[in-house]
Design a protein around this motif. Sequence first.
Motif, PDB file in Angstrom:
ATOM      1  N   GLN A  59      -7.234   3.488 -12.693  1.00 28.25           N
ATOM      2  CA  GLN A  59      -6.984   2.432 -13.107  1.00 28.25           C
ATOM      3  C   GLN A  59      -6.438   1.951 -14.420  1.00 28.25           C
ATOM      4  N   ALA A  60      -6.018   2.742 -14.594  1.00 28.30           N
ATOM      5  CA  ALA A  60      -5.067   2.473 -15.825  1.00 28.30           C
ATOM      6  C   ALA A  60      -3.767   1.186 -15.289  1.00 28.30           C
ATOM      7  N   ALA A  61      -3.156   2.313 -13.352  1.00 28.18           N
ATOM      8  CA  ALA A  61      -2.488   0.910 -13.225  1.00 28.18           C
ATOM      9  C   ALA A  61      -3.162  -0.172 -12.175  1.00 28.18           C
ATOM     10  N   LEU A  62      -4.165  -0.419 -12.193  1.00 27.47           N
ATOM     11  CA  LEU A  62      -5.090  -1.439 -11.120  1.00 27.47           C
ATOM     12  C   LEU A  62      -4.630  -2.101 -12.203  1.00 27.47           C
ATOM     13  N   GLY A 100       0.652  -1.004   0.073  1.00 25.44           N
ATOM     14  CA  GLY A 100       0.090   0.091   0.053  1.00 25.44           C
ATOM     15  C   GLY A 100       0.687   1.235   0.357  1.00 25.44           C
ATOM     16  N   GLY A 101       0.302   2.343  -0.648  1.00 22.77           N
ATOM     17  CA  GLY A 101       0.946   3.702  -0.276  1.00 22.77           C
ATOM     18  C   GLY A 101       0.722   4.735  -1.136  1.00 22.77           C
ATOM     19  N   LEU A 102       1.103   5.638  -1.720  1.00 24.71           N
ATOM     20  CA  LEU A 102       1.644   5.944  -2.861  1.00 24.71           C
ATOM     21  C   LEU A 102       2.683   6.649  -3.830  1.00 24.71           C
ATOM     22  N   ALA A 103       1.798   7.026  -4.639  1.00 22.20           N
ATOM     23  CA  ALA A 103       1.203   7.236  -5.363  1.00 22.20           C
ATOM     24  C   ALA A 103      -0.056   6.294  -6.017  1.00 22.20           C
ATOM     25  N   THR A 104      -0.657   5.881  -6.797  1.00 22.59           N
ATOM     26  CA  THR A 104      -0.888   4.169  -7.069  1.00 22.59           C
ATOM     27  C   THR A 104      -0.563   3.777  -7.970  1.00 22.59           C
ATOM     28  N   ASP A 105      -0.738   5.443  -9.643  1.00 17.89           N
ATOM     29  CA  ASP A 105       0.027   5.540 -10.401  1.00 17.89           C
ATOM     30  C   ASP A 105       1.069   5.829 -10.924  1.00 17.89           C
ATOM     31  N   GLY A 122      -4.702   7.487  -5.970  1.00 12.45           N
ATOM     32  CA  GLY A 122      -4.105   7.407  -6.943  1.00 12.45           C
ATOM     33  C   GLY A 122      -4.103   9.193  -7.010  1.00 12.45           C
ATOM     34  N   ILE A 123      -3.412   9.765  -8.021  1.00 17.09           N
ATOM     35  CA  ILE A 123      -3.310  11.041  -8.851  1.00 17.09           C
ATOM     36  C   ILE A 123      -4.383  10.956  -9.212  1.00 17.09           C
ATOM     37  N   ALA A 124      -4.651  10.385 -10.256  1.00 18.50           N
ATOM     38  CA  ALA A 124      -5.549  10.483 -11.030  1.00 18.50           C
ATOM     39  C   ALA A 124      -6.997   9.719 -11.246  1.00 18.50           C
TER      40      ALA A 124
END
Length: 217
Positions: free
Chosen positions: A193-196, A155-160, A186-188
Amino acid sequence: MFNYRLPAKNFIAAFDIDAQKTFTPVCPDELPVAEGDKIVPELNAQAKLACLRIASRDAHSPYAKWIATEEHPCLTPLAGYPDLDLYWTKHAIVGTPGFEFIDGLDPEAYAFQSLKGIEPDKHPYGACYHDLGNKYSTGAIEFLRQHGITTVICGGLATDYCVLNTVLQLKDAGFTVILNEAACRGIAPDTTQAALEKMKAAGVILVKNAAALKKMR
């Protein structure tokens, strides 16, 4: 995925990725992520399922080559350095409040911390390597292997950005990787969503929160 069961606790590590004030509304002039300061309860909850807890932190120089200016705004391309790709707003400068962990996280709880981006001409995203080419290890992977870890809950920052890259580095290193979505922001929306989707395609296990993790025991 639905049949997956967590291994014994002594094979699990929790990884808090760049859970720093610089990425929260506490530091509005740096790189604040909406609700970035709200992830602490989930990070602490997932750590209870692990035998050890590790962390990463951006640790930047005030003289970094990537610091954005009026001439070179944030997120514009940066050329001329192999380990820099974009200009960024000044953030996570060592010795400033932004470098610190988010309130509610105990620095003494971490068995290992990787500090990245110390060199002025480097701005890595993943926590496992000092460079963009994944050649120069921070020691995180080796530490996990030394302690017999097979599964890493992240977990953490940022997702993307940093979470995405760290998770993929851990997966490439052969670990079973679980992403706790509630422990990230996430930032945006589109890039998050693309990162996930990218993590899921790589074989990362996505769970909604720590409560869902507990059901996997």
